[in-house]
Design an enzyme around this catalytic site. Structure first.
Site, PDB file in Angstrom:
ATOM      1  CB  CYS A   2       1.732 -18.926   8.419  1.00  0.00           C
ATOM      2  SG  CYS A   2       2.028 -19.039   6.649  1.00  0.00           S
ATOM      3  NE  ARG A  27       2.124 -15.068  13.028  1.00  0.00           N
ATOM      4  CZ  ARG A  27       3.311 -14.587  13.369  1.00  0.00           C
ATOM      5  NH1 ARG A  27       3.392 -13.609  14.247  1.00  0.00           N
ATOM      6  NH2 ARG A  27       4.422 -15.073  12.867  1.00  0.00           N
ATOM      7  CD1 TRP A  76       1.314 -13.424   3.286  1.00  0.00           C
ATOM      8  CD2 TRP A  76      -0.861 -12.981   3.494  1.00  0.00           C
ATOM      9  NE1 TRP A  76       1.041 -12.300   2.554  1.00  0.00           N
ATOM     10  CE2 TRP A  76      -0.282 -11.999   2.668  1.00  0.00           C
ATOM     11  CE3 TRP A  76      -2.236 -12.908   3.755  1.00  0.00           C
ATOM     12  CZ2 TRP A  76      -1.021 -10.962   2.108  1.00  0.00           C
ATOM     13  CZ3 TRP A  76      -2.962 -11.870   3.203  1.00  0.00           C
ATOM     14  CH2 TRP A  76      -2.362 -10.908   2.391  1.00  0.00           C
ATOM     15  CG  ASN A 102       5.404 -18.414  10.348  1.00  0.00           C
ATOM     16  OD1 ASN A 102       5.239 -17.899   9.245  1.00  0.00           O
ATOM     17  ND2 ASN A 102       5.765 -17.723  11.414  1.00  0.00           N
ATOM     18  N   GLY A 103       7.105 -19.852   7.627  1.00  0.00           N
ATOM     19  CA  GLY A 103       8.447 -19.511   7.158  1.00  0.00           C
ATOM     20  C   GLY A 103       8.710 -20.077   5.778  1.00  0.00           C
ATOM     21  CD  GLU A 487       6.645   5.505  -0.432  1.00  0.00           C
ATOM     22  OE1 GLU A 487       6.067   5.778  -1.499  1.00  0.00           O
ATOM     23  OE2 GLU A 487       6.115   4.834   0.476  1.00  0.00           O
ATOM     24  CE  LYS A 491       3.509   5.800   2.908  1.00  0.00           C
ATOM     25  NZ  LYS A 491       3.868   4.909   1.848  1.00  0.00           N
ATOM     26  CD  GLU A 494      -0.331   7.193   1.822  1.00  0.00           C
ATOM     27  OE1 GLU A 494       0.867   6.964   2.069  1.00  0.00           O
ATOM     28  OE2 GLU A 494      -1.150   6.302   1.537  1.00  0.00           O
ATOM     29  CG  HIS A 510      13.646  24.370 -14.256  1.00  0.00           C
ATOM     30  ND1 HIS A 510      14.228  25.191 -15.182  1.00  0.00           N
ATOM     31  CD2 HIS A 510      14.573  23.427 -13.968  1.00  0.00           C
ATOM     32  CE1 HIS A 510      15.446  24.765 -15.471  1.00  0.00           C
ATOM     33  NE2 HIS A 510      15.690  23.684 -14.736  1.00  0.00           N
ATOM     34  CE  LYS A 606      -2.481  -2.048   2.863  1.00  0.00           C
ATOM     35  NZ  LYS A 606      -1.283  -1.194   2.907  1.00  0.00           N
TER      36      LYS A 606
HETATM   37  C1  F6R Z   1       0.651   4.600  -0.203  1.00  0.00           C
HETATM   38  C2  F6R Z   1      -0.289   3.575  -0.604  1.00  0.00           C
HETATM   39  C3  F6R Z   1      -0.925   3.682  -1.941  1.00  0.00           C
HETATM   40  C4  F6R Z   1      -0.752   2.357  -2.684  1.00  0.00           C
HETATM   41  C5  F6R Z   1      -1.516   2.388  -4.028  1.00  0.00           C
HETATM   42  C6  F6R Z   1      -1.307   1.109  -4.809  1.00  0.00           C
HETATM   43  O1  F6R Z   1       1.072   4.417   1.107  1.00  0.00           O
HETATM   44  O2  F6R Z   1      -0.536   2.663   0.125  1.00  0.00           O
HETATM   45  O3  F6R Z   1      -0.403   4.740  -2.673  1.00  0.00           O
HETATM   46  O4  F6R Z   1       0.614   2.161  -2.893  1.00  0.00           O
HETATM   47  O5  F6R Z   1      -2.882   2.557  -3.778  1.00  0.00           O
HETATM   48  O6  F6R Z   1      -1.774   0.008  -4.114  1.00  0.00           O
HETATM   49  P1  F6R Z   1      -1.321  -1.452  -4.513  1.00  0.00           P
HETATM   50  O7  F6R Z   1       0.149  -1.537  -4.256  1.00  0.00           O
HETATM   51  O8  F6R Z   1      -2.117  -2.377  -3.638  1.00  0.00           O
HETATM   52  O9  F6R Z   1      -1.632  -1.615  -5.968  1.00  0.00           O
END
Ligand code: F6R
Length: 611
Positions: A2, A27, A76, A102-103, A487, A491, A494, A510, A606
């Site tokens: 927060c 934040r 938040w 905050n916390g 993962e 990354k 992306e 395989h 996002k």
């Molecule tokens: C990878 C990434 C996406 C999300 C996916 C699910 O860096 O950000 O693969 O992980 O779109 O999103 P959430 O977690 O918001 O359901």
């Protein structure tokens, strides 16, 4: 996370607070509030719009008071949903003290029970409200506000920064902290405190940082700092980069949100773990809302998620099966809906989602509810649709994640899912109290281990320099190393736009091995099955691949052209949390070298609310 602010000696206190809250909004922004002492009376306004609460708050101000001192908060949510009643500032029973926080207060439940017995009335579901009632008690016994805060902070467990004011001394604001940042600043005739320097820029001649368990008494033009036992100390002077504007200050010196969020991971993990232990050392999950009886009847777990959240789910499968001995299936959410899955009232379906809004995961959870399954969501957003619709929730407390690529929320998800796995083991009796406590201790050591891994960024940069020019990557791992490989590959693709495949190392031979040739980079997660991995690495080496090994410090024979070392973690189930870190840093380093916008990669959003 927060944002908090306090202002004194300022003719335009209300406007200064609003401006500070706008600067702190990154934040958290699901609710906001302000309190001022105006002609001896406490004036408070709060808003809980969900996404634009500060502007909602500004629009609400009916008659701006003439006060010169006040406090503000942008939230938040972590304890209690983002409603006006839960928004800060919180006020005591007499209406004379207000406080922002905050916390997380770990022992809030015990404190609240005692305070309620003594006759205090609670009006919110937050952990924060106990603080204002504790202050009320101290003031009633004749203490001044600063003494009252020192005594109150001494009773707390957890991580926090707070600011308070009262009608009894209207130009005094008091603030204190433990493990959560808090800065103070002085102008000629003003004094301020805030969560970070962005809210203070341009308003002060000097900046100071409070240390743990210190209390600041701020009056117009003066600052006094003491320890909790009342000993006066010289405040730590902070030098603020003269080139910083508000945005640079919000970045805290990082070039972009992604690297800032990668470096916030130790805090995100620590916050996700706070508050999970009862006084007797057993595990508690306040927000779960599913009774142990219901959970004891569960005979199968199905995790549904997308992208990085799916990878966190894959790690969780090992934890749930190993500790709770429950069969666990991890399904890509978009694949669950149309396949007639076998779900019933004894199936626990766990949706994992940073945003809590991803349509594929949301619809999979709805499908599960229709089939009669119990649903649980692990999410970073308390007011999200998934959190509202699921039977129960566990919140990752990573704070808002701005960068499109998930980093801190991913690690917080793994840790939250580990906590769920332990809770299931505790309720099902597959682990004794001491074994659960030992894993909890191990989990508590992860923030330091992740900080250690982050401290090795220079080694990753050197590897990125050596790899620049390569276009094809395989990330391989076995067992718990496999989701880490997935993962790492996600990354990289992306944000760098390089071809990167995550593969179970045993599967390379395989088929995909046909693609390995000189110039291909193979990133091998060597642990936990290091002996088996050795032969998979040899297969790649003999086809001319450049090998980057990710290996624990204690792994004696990490071969490869390059080695990225990570700190040892005693329990292999927890190792992915540190192994992902160099892969995030590698993706970041390569993307930056390629000139890409790491926060907003092409073609991606996002929050994905389409199927
Ligand atoms: C990878 C990434 C996406 C999300 C996916 C699910 O860096 O950000 O693969 O992980 O779109 O999103 P959430 O977690 O918001 O359901």
């Amino acid at each position: 996370m927060c944002g908090i602010i306090g202002v004194t000696g300022d003719e335009g206190a209300l406007e200064t607070i609003f401006d500070g809250l706008r600067r702190l909004e990154y934040r958290g922004y699901d609710s906001a509030g302000v309190a001022l002492v105006d002609q001896g009376v406490l004036w408070r306004e709060r808003a809980a719009d969900g996404t634009h609460s500060v502007e909602d708050l500004v629009a609400k101000k009916a008659a701006p008071p003439s006060s010169r001192a006040g406090i503000g908060h942008t939230r938040w949510a972590t304890h209690g949903s983002p409603t006006v009643a839960n928004a800060h500032p919180h006020v005591d029973c007499t209406g004379r003290v207000a406080l922002v926080h905050n916390g997380i207060i770990e022992n809030h439940a015990e404190l609240a029970a005692t305070l309620a017995d003594q006759g205090h009335t609670f009006t919110s579901e937050t952990d924060t409200e106990v603080l204002v009632h504790l202050l009320e008690d101290e003031l009633a016994s004749g203490a001044g506000l600063a003494d009252a805060l020192r005594t109150t902070l001494g009773k707390l467990r957890g991580a926090f920064s707070v600011v308070a004011l009262s009608t009894s001394d209207p130009e005094l604001i008091v603030a204190g902290r433990r493990s959560v940042p808090l800065l103070a600043a002085l102008g000629q005739q003003t004094g301020l405190v805030a969560s970070d320097v962005s809210a203070l820029l341009g308003r002060a001649d000097g900046y100071f940082a409070l240390d743990d368990d210190q209390v600041a008494e701020v009056r117009p033009g003066s600052l006094r700092v003491t320890t909790l036992d009342g000993r006066e100390v010289d405040p730590t002077v902070v030098t603020v980069d003269p080139a910083w504007d508000v945005v640079a200050a919000q970045m805290g010196g990082f070039c972009d949100f992604m690297s800032k969020e990668i470096h916030e991971q130790p805090r995100a993990i620590a916050d996700t773990l706070l508050d999970r232990r009862a006084g007797d050392g057993s595990l508690v999950l306040d927000e779960l809302h599913l009774s142990p009886d219901v959970l004891r009847a569960v005979d199968k777990v199905v995790v549904v998620a997308c992208g990085s959240s799916f990878h966190a789910g894959l790690v969780a499968k090992y934890a749930i099966e190993r500790w709770a001995r429950l069969p666990t299936e991890v399904v890509i959410a978009s694949e669950l809906r149309y396949r007639e899955p076998v779900l019933h009232e004894r199936t626990l379906v766990v949706g994992v989602s940073q945003s809590g809004e991803t349509l594929d995961t949301l619809e999979a959870l709805r499908e599960a509810r229709r089939a009669g399954a119990r649903t649980l969501v692990v999410t970073n957003v308390v007011h999200s649709t998934m959190a509202r619709e699921a039977d129960g929730a566990i919140y990752t407390r990573a704070g808002p994640e701005v960068s499109v690529a998930s980093t801190k929320s991913h690690l917080a998800q793994i840790v939250a899912l580990d906590v769920l796995a332990l809770a299931l083991a505790q309720w099902l009796g597959t682990m004794g109290a001491r074994a659960v406590a030992a894993v909890l201790d191990e989990l508590q050591s992860l923030p330091a281990a992740v900080a250690d891994a982050l401290g090795r960024a220079k080694e990753v940069d050197d590897v990125a320099d050596a790899l620049l020019g390569a276009r094809d990557y395989f990330f391989i791992g076995r067992n718990l190393g496999y989701p880490v490989a997935l993962e790492g590959a996600l990354k990289l693709k992306e944000i760098s736009y390089l071809r990167a495949e995550g593969y179970p190392a045993g599967e390379l031979k395989h088929g995909p091995l046909a693609l390995v040739e000189p110039g291909t980079v193979v990133v091998a997660i060597l642990d936990p099955l290091r002996d088996k991995m050795r032969s998979n690495v040899a297969e790649a080496v003999s086809r001319g691949a450049t090998v980057v090994a990710v290996a624990a410090d204690g792994n004696p024979d990490a071969g490869g052209d390059h080695v990225l070392r990570v700190p040892d973690v005693a329990d292999p189930v927890l190792a992915p949390v540190v192994e992902v870190v160099p892969l995030q840093l590698l993706a970041y380093a390569l993307a930056r070298r390629l000139g890409n916008d790491v926060d907003r990669p092409r073609n991606l959003a996002k929050t994905v609310t389409v199927e």
